[in-house]
Design a protein around this motif. Structure first.
Motif, PDB file in Angstrom:
ATOM      1  N   GLU A  69       0.818  -1.214   0.000  1.00 31.72           N
ATOM      2  CA  GLU A  69       0.000   0.000   0.000  1.00 31.72           C
ATOM      3  C   GLU A  69       0.856   1.270   0.000  1.00 31.72           C
ATOM      4  OE1 GLU A  69      -3.956  -1.584   2.483  1.00 31.72           O
ATOM      5  OE2 GLU A  69      -2.292  -0.598   3.516  1.00 31.72           O
ATOM      6  N   SER A  70       2.134   1.135   0.306  1.00 34.46           N
ATOM      7  CA  SER A  70       3.017   2.299   0.412  1.00 34.46           C
ATOM      8  C   SER A  70       3.497   2.739  -0.970  1.00 34.46           C
ATOM      9  CB  SER A  70       4.218   1.956   1.291  1.00 34.46           C
ATOM     10  OG  SER A  70       5.150   1.161   0.582  1.00 34.46           O
ATOM     11  N   ALA A  71       4.388   3.742  -0.972  1.00 30.70           N
ATOM     12  CA  ALA A  71       4.942   4.257  -2.225  1.00 30.70           C
ATOM     13  C   ALA A  71       6.188   3.505  -2.660  1.00 30.70           C
ATOM     14  CB  ALA A  71       5.263   5.737  -2.066  1.00 30.70           C
ATOM     15  N   ALA A  72       6.500   2.381  -2.018  1.00 28.66           N
ATOM     16  CA  ALA A  72       7.690   1.611  -2.382  1.00 28.66           C
ATOM     17  C   ALA A  72       7.642   1.209  -3.855  1.00 28.66           C
ATOM     18  CB  ALA A  72       7.792   0.361  -1.516  1.00 28.66           C
ATOM     19  N   ARG A  73       8.807   1.254  -4.497  1.00 31.45           N
ATOM     20  CA  ARG A  73       8.886   0.900  -5.914  1.00 31.45           C
ATOM     21  C   ARG A  73       8.532  -0.568  -6.135  1.00 31.45           C
ATOM     22  NH1 ARG A  73      14.015   1.672  -6.556  1.00 31.45           N
ATOM     23  NH2 ARG A  73      14.734  -0.461  -6.795  1.00 31.45           N
ATOM     24  N   GLU A  74       9.056  -1.424  -5.254  1.00 30.70           N
ATOM     25  CA  GLU A  74       8.741  -2.844  -5.299  1.00 30.70           C
ATOM     26  C   GLU A  74       8.976  -3.439  -3.917  1.00 30.70           C
ATOM     27  OE1 GLU A  74      11.497  -5.578  -7.264  1.00 30.70           O
ATOM     28  OE2 GLU A  74      12.882  -3.902  -7.561  1.00 30.70           O
ATOM     29  N   VAL A  75       8.369  -4.596  -3.689  1.00 29.67           N
ATOM     30  CA  VAL A  75       8.524  -5.294  -2.418  1.00 29.67           C
ATOM     31  C   VAL A  75       8.921  -6.733  -2.726  1.00 29.67           C
ATOM     32  CG1 VAL A  75       7.392  -6.049  -0.288  1.00 29.67           C
ATOM     33  CG2 VAL A  75       6.754  -3.853  -1.330  1.00 29.67           C
ATOM     34  N   VAL A  76       9.977  -7.203  -2.079  1.00 29.61           N
ATOM     35  CA  VAL A  76      10.397  -8.591  -2.207  1.00 29.61           C
ATOM     36  C   VAL A  76      10.292  -9.230  -0.825  1.00 29.61           C
ATOM     37  CG1 VAL A  76      12.287 -10.161  -2.742  1.00 29.61           C
ATOM     38  CG2 VAL A  76      11.915  -8.130  -4.151  1.00 29.61           C
ATOM     39  N   ALA A  77       9.469 -10.259  -0.726  1.00 28.26           N
ATOM     40  CA  ALA A  77       9.243 -10.938   0.554  1.00 28.26           C
ATOM     41  C   ALA A  77       9.974 -12.278   0.541  1.00 28.26           C
ATOM     42  CB  ALA A  77       7.756 -11.146   0.779  1.00 28.26           C
ATOM     43  N   VAL A  78      10.860 -12.468   1.513  1.00 28.06           N
ATOM     44  CA  VAL A  78      11.642 -13.696   1.618  1.00 28.06           C
ATOM     45  C   VAL A  78      11.023 -14.572   2.699  1.00 28.06           C
ATOM     46  CG1 VAL A  78      13.925 -14.671   2.047  1.00 28.06           C
ATOM     47  CG2 VAL A  78      13.714 -12.431   0.935  1.00 28.06           C
ATOM     48  N   GLU A  79      10.552 -15.755   2.304  1.00 25.04           N
ATOM     49  CA  GLU A  79       9.852 -16.633   3.245  1.00 25.04           C
ATOM     50  C   GLU A  79      10.391 -18.051   3.130  1.00 25.04           C
ATOM     51  OE1 GLU A  79       8.392 -18.037   6.021  1.00 25.04           O
ATOM     52  OE2 GLU A  79       7.184 -16.211   5.806  1.00 25.04           O
ATOM     53  N   ARG A  80      10.824 -18.567   4.249  1.00 24.51           N
ATOM     54  CA  ARG A  80      11.351 -19.928   4.290  1.00 24.51           C
ATOM     55  C   ARG A  80      10.233 -20.975   4.310  1.00 24.51           C
ATOM     56  NH1 ARG A  80      14.950 -22.174   9.428  1.00 24.51           N
ATOM     57  NH2 ARG A  80      14.988 -24.375   8.819  1.00 24.51           N
ATOM     58  N   ASP A  81       9.106 -20.629   4.916  1.00 22.09           N
ATOM     59  CA  ASP A  81       7.994 -21.561   5.108  1.00 22.09           C
ATOM     60  C   ASP A  81       7.099 -21.551   3.867  1.00 22.09           C
ATOM     61  OD1 ASP A  81       5.811 -23.032   5.965  1.00 22.09           O
ATOM     62  OD2 ASP A  81       5.766 -22.140   7.963  1.00 22.09           O
ATOM     63  N   SER A  82       7.135 -22.643   3.107  1.00 20.78           N
ATOM     64  CA  SER A  82       6.413 -22.711   1.836  1.00 20.78           C
ATOM     65  C   SER A  82       4.893 -22.661   1.993  1.00 20.78           C
ATOM     66  CB  SER A  82       6.807 -23.995   1.085  1.00 20.78           C
ATOM     67  OG  SER A  82       6.484 -25.145   1.862  1.00 20.78           O
ATOM     68  N   ARG A  83       4.376 -22.845   3.197  1.00 20.16           N
ATOM     69  CA  ARG A  83       2.921 -22.813   3.401  1.00 20.16           C
ATOM     70  C   ARG A  83       2.314 -21.452   3.060  1.00 20.16           C
ATOM     71  NH1 ARG A  83       1.761 -23.724   9.339  1.00 20.16           N
ATOM     72  NH2 ARG A  83       3.521 -22.280   9.501  1.00 20.16           N
ATOM     73  N   PHE A  84       3.139 -20.397   3.097  1.00 16.14           N
ATOM     74  CA  PHE A  84       2.574 -19.050   2.971  1.00 16.14           C
ATOM     75  C   PHE A  84       2.427 -18.564   1.533  1.00 16.14           C
ATOM     76  CE2 PHE A  84       4.185 -19.114   7.330  1.00 16.14           C
ATOM     77  CZ  PHE A  84       3.033 -18.732   7.997  1.00 16.14           C
ATOM     78  N   ALA A  85       2.959 -19.324   0.578  1.00 23.73           N
ATOM     79  CA  ALA A  85       2.849 -18.897  -0.819  1.00 23.73           C
ATOM     80  C   ALA A  85       1.392 -18.767  -1.243  1.00 23.73           C
ATOM     81  CB  ALA A  85       3.596 -19.875  -1.717  1.00 23.73           C
ATOM     82  N   ALA A  86       0.587 -19.754  -0.929  1.00 26.78           N
ATOM     83  CA  ALA A  86      -0.833 -19.713  -1.305  1.00 26.78           C
ATOM     84  C   ALA A  86      -1.567 -18.616  -0.554  1.00 26.78           C
ATOM     85  CB  ALA A  86      -1.485 -21.068  -1.043  1.00 26.78           C
ATOM     86  N   ALA A  87      -1.202 -18.424   0.719  1.00 29.91           N
ATOM     87  CA  ALA A  87      -1.874 -17.410   1.530  1.00 29.91           C
ATOM     88  C   ALA A  87      -1.596 -16.002   1.025  1.00 29.91           C
ATOM     89  CB  ALA A  87      -1.439 -17.541   2.988  1.00 29.91           C
ATOM     90  N   LEU A  88      -0.440 -15.806   0.397  1.00 28.47           N
ATOM     91  CA  LEU A  88      -0.054 -14.489  -0.103  1.00 28.47           C
ATOM     92  C   LEU A  88      -0.436 -14.270  -1.566  1.00 28.47           C
ATOM     93  CD1 LEU A  88       3.456 -14.320   1.570  1.00 28.47           C
ATOM     94  CD2 LEU A  88       1.541 -12.811   2.098  1.00 28.47           C
ATOM     95  N   ALA A  89      -1.028 -15.275  -2.185  1.00 30.07           N
ATOM     96  CA  ALA A  89      -1.344 -15.181  -3.616  1.00 30.07           C
ATOM     97  C   ALA A  89      -2.258 -14.005  -3.922  1.00 30.07           C
ATOM     98  CB  ALA A  89      -1.964 -16.493  -4.098  1.00 30.07           C
ATOM     99  N   ASP A  90      -3.247 -13.740  -3.068  1.00 30.99           N
ATOM    100  CA  ASP A  90      -4.173 -12.629  -3.307  1.00 30.99           C
ATOM    101  C   ASP A  90      -3.449 -11.286  -3.237  1.00 30.99           C
ATOM    102  OD1 ASP A  90      -6.275 -14.337  -3.666  1.00 30.99           O
ATOM    103  OD2 ASP A  90      -7.137 -14.057  -1.665  1.00 30.99           O
ATOM    104  N   VAL A  91      -2.472 -11.183  -2.332  1.00 37.73           N
ATOM    105  CA  VAL A  91      -1.714  -9.937  -2.206  1.00 37.73           C
ATOM    106  C   VAL A  91      -0.852  -9.735  -3.444  1.00 37.73           C
ATOM    107  CG1 VAL A  91      -0.181  -8.578  -0.735  1.00 37.73           C
ATOM    108  CG2 VAL A  91      -1.658 -10.311   0.295  1.00 37.73           C
ATOM    109  N   VAL A  92      -0.231 -10.812  -3.916  1.00 40.55           N
ATOM    110  CA  VAL A  92       0.589 -10.739  -5.130  1.00 40.55           C
ATOM    111  C   VAL A  92      -0.267 -10.285  -6.313  1.00 40.55           C
ATOM    112  CG1 VAL A  92       1.955 -12.067  -6.777  1.00 40.55           C
ATOM    113  CG2 VAL A  92       2.220 -12.487  -4.326  1.00 40.55           C
ATOM    114  N   ALA A  93      -1.463 -10.866  -6.431  1.00 40.41           N
ATOM    115  CA  ALA A  93      -2.340 -10.525  -7.552  1.00 40.41           C
ATOM    116  C   ALA A  93      -2.777  -9.070  -7.508  1.00 40.41           C
ATOM    117  CB  ALA A  93      -3.556 -11.447  -7.541  1.00 40.41           C
ATOM    118  N   ALA A  94      -2.979  -8.541  -6.292  1.00 44.72           N
ATOM    119  CA  ALA A  94      -3.465  -7.167  -6.146  1.00 44.72           C
ATOM    120  C   ALA A  94      -2.343  -6.135  -6.217  1.00 44.72           C
ATOM    121  CB  ALA A  94      -4.215  -7.026  -4.822  1.00 44.72           C
ATOM    122  N   ALA A  95      -1.088  -6.587  -6.222  1.00 48.07           N
ATOM    123  CA  ALA A  95       0.054  -5.672  -6.146  1.00 48.07           C
ATOM    124  C   ALA A  95       0.502  -5.147  -7.498  1.00 48.07           C
ATOM    125  CB  ALA A  95       1.219  -6.355  -5.449  1.00 48.07           C
ATOM    126  N   ASP A  96      -0.140  -5.552  -8.563  1.00 49.08           N
ATOM    127  CA  ASP A  96       0.184  -5.050  -9.909  1.00 49.08           C
ATOM    128  C   ASP A  96       1.663  -5.207 -10.252  1.00 49.08           C
ATOM    129  OD1 ASP A  96      -2.493  -4.241 -10.296  1.00 49.08           O
ATOM    130  OD2 ASP A  96      -2.108  -2.341  -9.272  1.00 49.08           O
TER     131      ASP A  96
END
Length: 276
Positions: free
Chosen positions: A67-94
């Motif tokens: 939601e901020s003015a950041a140019r891009e965001v890279v999220a580093v996650e070791r736990d593979s369970r969160f990929a699906a949970a974050l899919a909606d955020v990825v889709a909405a992040a353009d």
């Protein structure tokens, strides 16, 4: 900026994907979006900045970053369970959010995103300090580091000489950066709540003079000094110099002083003399 108001509440995301926090990974989820937005606001102006987040979990802080003015965001996650949970955020992040599945201890943020860059993260408790020490080695590559730690760790970062909290972490951080605590975060703000409160530390790189000691020399010196902090420096520094007393006296530090009595500038001067 992106509008994420249509996304489901984080508690619903956790329930839908069965995302229980894993103690072994130091996971405590921050679900209050007002709080995560405050963290991002207090990190400063992110216009044009690439932000790396470690341990996004279900995405509370991630949403605020997108939601901020950041140019891009890279999220580093070791736990593979969160990929699906974050899919909606990825889709909405353009296209402004990228997930990297990796252990943050093996990834250098400098290699992930171009400058200007910053790290903003609610760090897993069990790896927060090792991550910070690693980032300090290339601190000049960052606009800033805005990091949540256990409150005790944050207080060690900003500690002053002659206090119990003052030690290796304080000297290394304050040598390389302007350090301050932005605000405390109570344990009840997390799911599940940890046993201790947390705090947000903000580090901004300092300009370093040409004759500044190198990182390894400074780290070795400070580690030796505080490794036996109850001993006088003339004894604790024998692991790095055969005869510490002449070296200490040459820079105006009493050989009978203990590490906690020497300020950051004193350690810098001592490191320069040691290097010579």
């Amino acid at each position: 900026m992106a509008d994420l108001s249509h996304l489901p509440p984080l508690r619903d995301v956790i329930a839908e994907h069965g995302l229980g926090a894993r103690k072994a990974l130091g996971q405590h989820f921050l679900l209050d979006l007002n709080l995560t937005r405050r963290i991002v606001r207090e990190a400063g102006d992110l216009s044009g900045v690439a932000v790396v987040e470690v341990g996004p979990g279900p995405g509370g802080l991630t949403r605020a970053l997108v939601e901020s003015a950041a140019r891009e965001v890279v999220a580093v996650e070791r736990d593979s369970r969160f990929a699906a949970a974050l899919a909606d955020v990825v889709a909405a992040a353009d296209g402004r959010l990228r997930l990297v599945e990796a252990d943050a201890l093996t990834v250098d943020p400098v290699d992930l995103v171009p400058a200007p860059r910053a790290v903003i993260s609610n760090l897993p408790y069990n790896v927060g300090t090792p991550l910070l020490i690693g980032w300090l080695k290339r601190i000049a590559e960052y606009r800033s580091l805005t990091l949540m730690f256990q409150k005790e760790v944050a207080e060690r970062i900003v500690a002053r000489p002659r206090t119990e909290a003052y030690g290796r972490l304080a000297v290394m951080c304050q040598w390389l950066a302007d350090c301050r605590i932005l605000f405390d975060v109570p344990a009840r703000a997390f799911t599940p709540p940890p046993r201790v409160d947390s705090a947000i530390a903000h580090l901004t790189p300092r300009a370093r003079p040409a004759d500044d000691p190198d990182f390894r020399t400074m780290e070795t010196l400070v580690a030796a000094a505080f490794g036996q902090r109850r001993k006088m420096l003339r004894a604790s520094l024998k692991s790095v110099v055969r005869e510490p007393e002449p070296l200490l006296e040459s820079v105006g530090i009493a050989p009978t002083a203990r590490a906690e009595e020497v300020d950051v500038a004193g350690f810098v001067t001592l490191a320069k003399a040691l290097r010579r």
